[in-house]
Scaffold this active site. Sequence first.
Site, short mmCIF file in Angstrom:
data_model
loop_
_atom_site.label_atom_id
_atom_site.label_comp_id
_atom_site.label_asym_id
_atom_site.label_seq_id
_atom_site.Cartn_x
_atom_site.Cartn_y
_atom_site.Cartn_z
CE LYS A 65 -0.23 3.10 4.66
NZ LYS A 65 -0.17 3.14 6.18
CB SER B 74 5.73 -1.71 12.22
OG SER B 74 4.99 -0.28 12.26
N GLY C 88 2.70 2.19 10.79
CA GLY C 88 3.65 3.50 10.81
C GLY C 88 4.43 3.75 11.97
CD GLU D 141 -3.34 -2.66 7.33
OE1 GLU D 141 -2.11 -2.82 6.69
OE2 GLU D 141 -3.97 -1.64 7.28
CG HIS E 273 -5.76 1.95 5.18
ND1 HIS E 273 -5.41 2.64 6.12
CD2 HIS E 273 -4.63 1.07 5.11
CE1 HIS E 273 -4.25 2.48 6.63
NE2 HIS E 273 -3.71 1.29 5.88
CG ASN F 259 -1.71 1.28 1.41
OD1 ASN F 259 -1.87 2.01 0.50
ND2 ASN F 259 -2.32 1.47 2.71
CD GLU G 235 -2.85 5.58 6.88
OE1 GLU G 235 -2.85 5.63 5.63
OE2 GLU G 235 -2.04 5.04 7.71
#
Length: 249
Positions: free
Chosen positions: A11, A212, A172, A166, A94, A9, A96
């Site tokens: 992003k 991560s 991250g 996730e 996702h 991904n 985010e």
Amino acid sequence: MRKHIVAGNWKMNTTLQEGIELAKNVNERISGKDVTVVLCTPFVHLTEVSQLITKDTLFLGAQNCADKESGAYTGEVSVAMIKSTGASYVIIGHSERRAYYGETNAILAEKVKLALNKELIPIFCIGEVLEEREVGKHFDVIKTQLDKGLFDLSSEEFGKLIIAYEPVWAIGTGKTASPEQAQEMHKVIRDHVHGKYGKQIAEDLSILYGGSCKPSNAAELFANPDVDGGLIGGASLQAEDFMGIVNAF
Ligand code: 13P
């Protein structure tokens, strides 16, 4: 048969030119192993990257899609547009998107339906935030995301998608879930799917881990019976790191 899948991904990273270089690098390094590799690039890269893929285990995906089919929705990108670039996967839900763009389970359920109708394979993301884990609500949070986002689908529809677990606290942050934490949650997810759709669909479902994931920890995560691959953010932006993860199987 359950597939091993590693999806990158990207992003909101890479210009078109940088993205083309990265995709070329990944394409060159793929050695026809038994792992499906997916590059989820920014929308504007899809058409160009689609042209340069020559390996039959390498596929293209988008990172999001509109929750409407077409029409006056300025700035949105439909599943038909994504499909027309040559992409075959789309990330939906996702964390985010859920956190920064207000995407609710109801909106995500619409997106999944639209994607499946256009024969795009959804990579549906679920995950808890740290506070939810700390008070022991993480399993319930995940089950609710599955119930509300996916469990209106027919068995036939559900059988086509992929799930990515996730944990938001691992994205991250450099703080990966331990192999035990990943396996524990993936098993909960598979058991929950089993309860709704039965043994065969649950057994055939690919459940990816994201958060991560790096070349140094991928092998121990992928060694777990219910971890079928990874959804990779930061480490997908360097071909060598990304291929280190693909080759961890
Ligand atoms: P990182 O691998 O950068 O933690 O991101 C994970 C992710 O969000 C993939 O969708």
